[in-house]
Design an enzyme around this catalytic site. Structure first.
Site, PDB file in Angstrom:
ATOM      1  N   TYR A 182       0.844  -1.201   0.000  1.00  0.00           N
ATOM      2  CA  TYR A 182       0.000   0.000   0.000  1.00  0.00           C
ATOM      3  C   TYR A 182       0.885   1.260   0.000  1.00  0.00           C
ATOM      4  O   TYR A 182       0.651   2.200  -0.757  1.00  0.00           O
ATOM      5  CB  TYR A 182      -0.962   0.016   1.197  1.00  0.00           C
ATOM      6  CG  TYR A 182      -1.598   1.372   1.379  1.00  0.00           C
ATOM      7  CD1 TYR A 182      -2.582   1.822   0.488  1.00  0.00           C
ATOM      8  CD2 TYR A 182      -1.169   2.250   2.382  1.00  0.00           C
ATOM      9  CE1 TYR A 182      -3.123   3.096   0.597  1.00  0.00           C
ATOM     10  CE2 TYR A 182      -1.698   3.523   2.497  1.00  0.00           C
ATOM     11  CZ  TYR A 182      -2.676   3.940   1.605  1.00  0.00           C
ATOM     12  OH  TYR A 182      -3.195   5.210   1.714  1.00  0.00           O
TER      13      TYR A 182
ATOM     14  N   ALA B  36      -1.186   9.477   3.996  1.00  0.00           N
ATOM     15  CA  ALA B  36      -2.276   8.981   4.823  1.00  0.00           C
ATOM     16  C   ALA B  36      -1.789   7.881   5.775  1.00  0.00           C
ATOM     17  O   ALA B  36      -0.717   7.305   5.573  1.00  0.00           O
ATOM     18  CB  ALA B  36      -3.372   8.416   3.911  1.00  0.00           C
TER      19      ALA B  36
ATOM     20  N   SER C  47      -1.757  15.061   6.398  1.00  0.00           N
ATOM     21  CA  SER C  47      -2.823  14.586   5.504  1.00  0.00           C
ATOM     22  C   SER C  47      -4.183  14.688   6.165  1.00  0.00           C
ATOM     23  O   SER C  47      -4.336  14.418   7.359  1.00  0.00           O
ATOM     24  CB  SER C  47      -2.556  13.126   5.126  1.00  0.00           C
ATOM     25  OG  SER C  47      -3.696  12.576   4.500  1.00  0.00           O
TER      26      SER C  47
ATOM     27  N   TYR D 204      -8.517  17.941   0.975  1.00  0.00           N
ATOM     28  CA  TYR D 204      -9.240  17.595  -0.253  1.00  0.00           C
ATOM     29  C   TYR D 204     -10.545  18.379  -0.185  1.00  0.00           C
ATOM     30  O   TYR D 204     -11.343  18.154   0.746  1.00  0.00           O
ATOM     31  CB  TYR D 204      -9.565  16.099  -0.299  1.00  0.00           C
ATOM     32  CG  TYR D 204      -8.378  15.197  -0.567  1.00  0.00           C
ATOM     33  CD1 TYR D 204      -7.764  15.167  -1.820  1.00  0.00           C
ATOM     34  CD2 TYR D 204      -7.889  14.340   0.417  1.00  0.00           C
ATOM     35  CE1 TYR D 204      -6.681  14.316  -2.066  1.00  0.00           C
ATOM     36  CE2 TYR D 204      -6.808  13.492   0.180  1.00  0.00           C
ATOM     37  CZ  TYR D 204      -6.224  13.483  -1.061  1.00  0.00           C
ATOM     38  OH  TYR D 204      -5.153  12.643  -1.315  1.00  0.00           O
TER      39      TYR D 204
ATOM     40  N   THR E  97      -4.944  19.429  -2.423  1.00  0.00           N
ATOM     41  CA  THR E  97      -4.539  18.411  -3.398  1.00  0.00           C
ATOM     42  C   THR E  97      -5.585  18.326  -4.504  1.00  0.00           C
ATOM     43  O   THR E  97      -6.766  18.098  -4.231  1.00  0.00           O
ATOM     44  CB  THR E  97      -4.356  17.051  -2.700  1.00  0.00           C
ATOM     45  OG1 THR E  97      -3.350  17.216  -1.695  1.00  0.00           O
ATOM     46  CG2 THR E  97      -3.914  15.971  -3.672  1.00  0.00           C
TER      47      THR E  97
ATOM     48  N   LYS F 296      -1.521  21.445  -4.709  1.00  0.00           N
ATOM     49  CA  LYS F 296      -0.636  20.272  -4.884  1.00  0.00           C
ATOM     50  C   LYS F 296      -1.137  19.411  -6.041  1.00  0.00           C
ATOM     51  O   LYS F 296      -2.301  18.986  -6.030  1.00  0.00           O
ATOM     52  CB  LYS F 296      -0.620  19.458  -3.587  1.00  0.00           C
ATOM     53  CG  LYS F 296       0.216  18.180  -3.653  1.00  0.00           C
ATOM     54  CD  LYS F 296       0.346  17.558  -2.278  1.00  0.00           C
ATOM     55  CE  LYS F 296       1.191  16.305  -2.267  1.00  0.00           C
ATOM     56  NZ  LYS F 296       0.437  15.106  -2.664  1.00  0.00           N
TER      57      LYS F 296
ATOM     58  N   HIS G 112       1.622  12.779  -7.233  1.00  0.00           N
ATOM     59  CA  HIS G 112       1.087  11.970  -6.139  1.00  0.00           C
ATOM     60  C   HIS G 112       1.924  10.702  -5.931  1.00  0.00           C
ATOM     61  O   HIS G 112       1.427   9.642  -5.577  1.00  0.00           O
ATOM     62  CB  HIS G 112      -0.381  11.603  -6.421  1.00  0.00           C
ATOM     63  CG  HIS G 112      -1.249  11.523  -5.193  1.00  0.00           C
ATOM     64  ND1 HIS G 112      -2.221  12.453  -4.893  1.00  0.00           N
ATOM     65  CD2 HIS G 112      -1.309  10.619  -4.176  1.00  0.00           C
ATOM     66  CE1 HIS G 112      -2.828  12.121  -3.762  1.00  0.00           C
ATOM     67  NE2 HIS G 112      -2.295  11.021  -3.304  1.00  0.00           N
TER      68      HIS G 112
HETATM   69  C1  LIG Z   1       1.064   5.861   1.262  1.00  0.00           C
HETATM   70  C2  LIG Z   1       0.878   7.217   0.657  1.00  0.00           C
HETATM   71  C3  LIG Z   1      -0.237   7.980   1.043  1.00  0.00           C
HETATM   72  C4  LIG Z   1      -0.426   9.248   0.504  1.00  0.00           C
HETATM   73  N1  LIG Z   1      -1.466  10.006   0.958  1.00  0.00           N
HETATM   74  C5  LIG Z   1      -1.624  11.273   0.482  1.00  0.00           C
HETATM   75  C6  LIG Z   1      -2.640  12.102   1.012  1.00  0.00           C
HETATM   76  O1  LIG Z   1      -3.386  11.728   1.910  1.00  0.00           O
HETATM   77  N2  LIG Z   1      -2.766  13.349   0.485  1.00  0.00           N
HETATM   78  C7  LIG Z   1      -1.943  13.812  -0.506  1.00  0.00           C
HETATM   79  O2  LIG Z   1      -2.096  14.956  -0.957  1.00  0.00           O
HETATM   80  N3  LIG Z   1      -0.947  13.049  -1.005  1.00  0.00           N
HETATM   81  C8  LIG Z   1      -0.771  11.798  -0.524  1.00  0.00           C
HETATM   82  N4  LIG Z   1       0.267  11.026  -0.999  1.00  0.00           N
HETATM   83  C9  LIG Z   1       1.213  11.602  -1.993  1.00  0.00           C
HETATM   84  C10 LIG Z   1       2.384  12.308  -1.294  1.00  0.00           C
HETATM   85  O3  LIG Z   1       1.980  13.512  -0.712  1.00  0.00           O
HETATM   86  C11 LIG Z   1       3.527  12.666  -2.253  1.00  0.00           C
HETATM   87  O4  LIG Z   1       2.989  13.359  -3.351  1.00  0.00           O
HETATM   88  C12 LIG Z   1       4.331  11.466  -2.754  1.00  0.00           C
HETATM   89  O5  LIG Z   1       4.409  10.439  -1.780  1.00  0.00           O
HETATM   90  C13 LIG Z   1       5.740  11.937  -3.105  1.00  0.00           C
HETATM   91  O6  LIG Z   1       6.484  10.925  -3.652  1.00  0.00           O
HETATM   92  P1  LIG Z   1       7.556  10.010  -2.853  1.00  0.00           P
HETATM   93  O7  LIG Z   1       6.747   9.075  -2.019  1.00  0.00           O
HETATM   94  O8  LIG Z   1       8.266   9.342  -3.974  1.00  0.00           O
HETATM   95  O9  LIG Z   1       8.441  10.914  -2.039  1.00  0.00           O
HETATM   96  C14 LIG Z   1       0.482   9.754  -0.473  1.00  0.00           C
HETATM   97  C15 LIG Z   1       1.583   8.985  -0.848  1.00  0.00           C
HETATM   98  C16 LIG Z   1       1.787   7.739  -0.284  1.00  0.00           C
HETATM   99  C17 LIG Z   1       3.006   6.957  -0.681  1.00  0.00           C
END
Ligand SMILES: Cc1cc2nc3c(=O)[nH]c(=O)nc-3n(C[C@H](O)[C@H](O)[C@H](O)COP(=O)(O)O)c2cc1C
Length: 363
Positions: free
Chosen positions: A30, A85, A112, A142, A168, A235, A259
């Protein structure tokens, strides 16, 4: 590491390998996985390797200063924590462990909306740190189909003294994650929940569920602008035209993000679209970039191509899984030290000196 006999971790990628042994397959997948064939994830991973550094020599640089200004905020590091998250899936203390590490590192933590600890509790723990440090918390929002619910979240962020909103916009619908489908992973285990929504269950005037909103337009950003004085970061910006629209709509900053490859697959690496966006923004508002940043040299490359700061997502979760607060501290410290080392080897004394001329022409 709590266990002194444990293998030494030499970089953020080693944290991923170590976390993999600590987490169940479903949870590791995940966190680690992304949309469809994960083409974008591998682009994010590989793009930095394609960019080559072009340092100057004999500059007599004895000291390195990594401080940056983002809006009115002075930061000792350009390294931020991207919103992710469900931190309680990685460690029992979840977001509370992360925020303690963020405060110690003087780093911005984007919290988040889908956190597993309530946003107020995260802010309170951050504020009550024993060293008297000022937390730098931004709230990731969101925009909900229900404006009253959105308003409520904005008010809660203001009341809990978050200093910016991160909106986002790359998620009109939920991306399709093949690993989660194969693992049948589609809900939080018993005992964990979206804590920000739990507290509003008794209020019948709003629907307390997190929804993605495919009806959003720039008018919703105008509306958000009209209801809060908090700085707004958008974002999920991936092209120059949208960056210019963001400026026209009074947005305070943008986050170049795909993302982490979890929404639309086959998007390019964020670092590959950064020059176009930096060109369109012309330094009018700050640019933060995330996606695939794992080394100090990656940070240097992002700053050289026009970012004012960077954010990391998964490495924070790996740090959490490996060793809670201490693990996140180590991840942030490692990246910060690598950045300082890269600056030293490139003969840069300050972030301002990290310019495009530090890279061999790639575009
Ligand atoms: C497990 C996970 C959960 C995420 N949840 C959110 C979230 O709740 N809101 C959001 O804007 N981005 C979310 N993202 C995206 C991250 O903010 C970010 O854009 C991304 O992880 C950056 O890339 P990296 O993991 O390669 O550093 C999530 C990413 C991951 C890996």
């Amino acid at each position: 590491m709590s266990n002194s006999s444990a293998i030494k971790l030499a970089g953020l990628r080693d944290f991923e390998s170590a976390a993999c042994t600590k987490l169940s397959r479903e949870i590791y997948d995940y966190f680690s996985g992304g949309a469809n064939n994960e083409i974008t994830i591998s682009e994010n991973d590989r793009a930095y390797d394609r960019i080559k550094l072009r340092p100057r020599i004999l500059q007599g640089v004895r000291e390195r200063d990594t401080s940056v200004m983002i809006l009115e905020e002075s930061l000792s590091t350009p390294i931020c924590i991207a919103p992710t998250a469900f931190h309680c899936l990685a460690h029992k203390e979840g977001e509370l462990a992360t925020v303690k590490a963020a405060v110690k590192a003087n780093a911005i933590m984007m919290v988040s909306m889908a956190s597993t600890v309530a946003m107020e509790e995260i802010a309170l723990v951050a504020k009550n740190n024993s060293e008297g440090l000022t937390p730098k918390l931004w709230f990731q929002l969101y925009i909900q189909p229900d404006r009253e619910l959105t308003k409520l979240f904005v008010k809660r962020a203001e009341d809990a003294e978050y200093s910016a909103l991160v909106v986002t916009v790359d998620s009109p619908v939920f991306g399709m994650r093949d690993r989660d489908i194969r693992n049948n992973f589609h809900e939080l285990p018993d005992g964990l929940s979206l804590k920000n929504f739990d507290s509003i269950k008794s209020n019948s005037s709003v629907r307390p569920t997190l929804e993605f909103n495919s009806g959003l337009t720039w008018k919703d950003i105008d509306w958000l602008r009209s209801i809060t004085k908090l700085p707004i970061f958008i974002k999920g910006v991936l092209c120059g035209e949208d960056a210019q629209l963001a400026i026209q709509h009074g947005v305070d900053g943008i986050i170049v993000s795909n993302h982490g490859g979890r929404q639309l697959d086959t998007l390019p690496a964020t670092i590959d679209v950064l020059p176009e966006i930096a060109n369109a923004v012309e330094h009018k508002i700050p640019i933060i970039i995330d996606g695939g940043i794992r080394r100090g040299t990656d940070v240097v490359k992002a700053l050289a191509l026009g970012a004012d700061a960077i954010a990391v997502g998964r490495p924070i979760l790996w740090g959490l899984a490996v060793n809670g607060e201490q693990g996140v501290c180590t991840v942030l410290k490692m990246l910060q030290e690598e950045l300082t080392l890269a600056m030293a080897l490139c003969n840069c004394s300050s972030i301002k000196e990290i310019k495009k001329s530090l890279l061999y022409s790639i575009l």
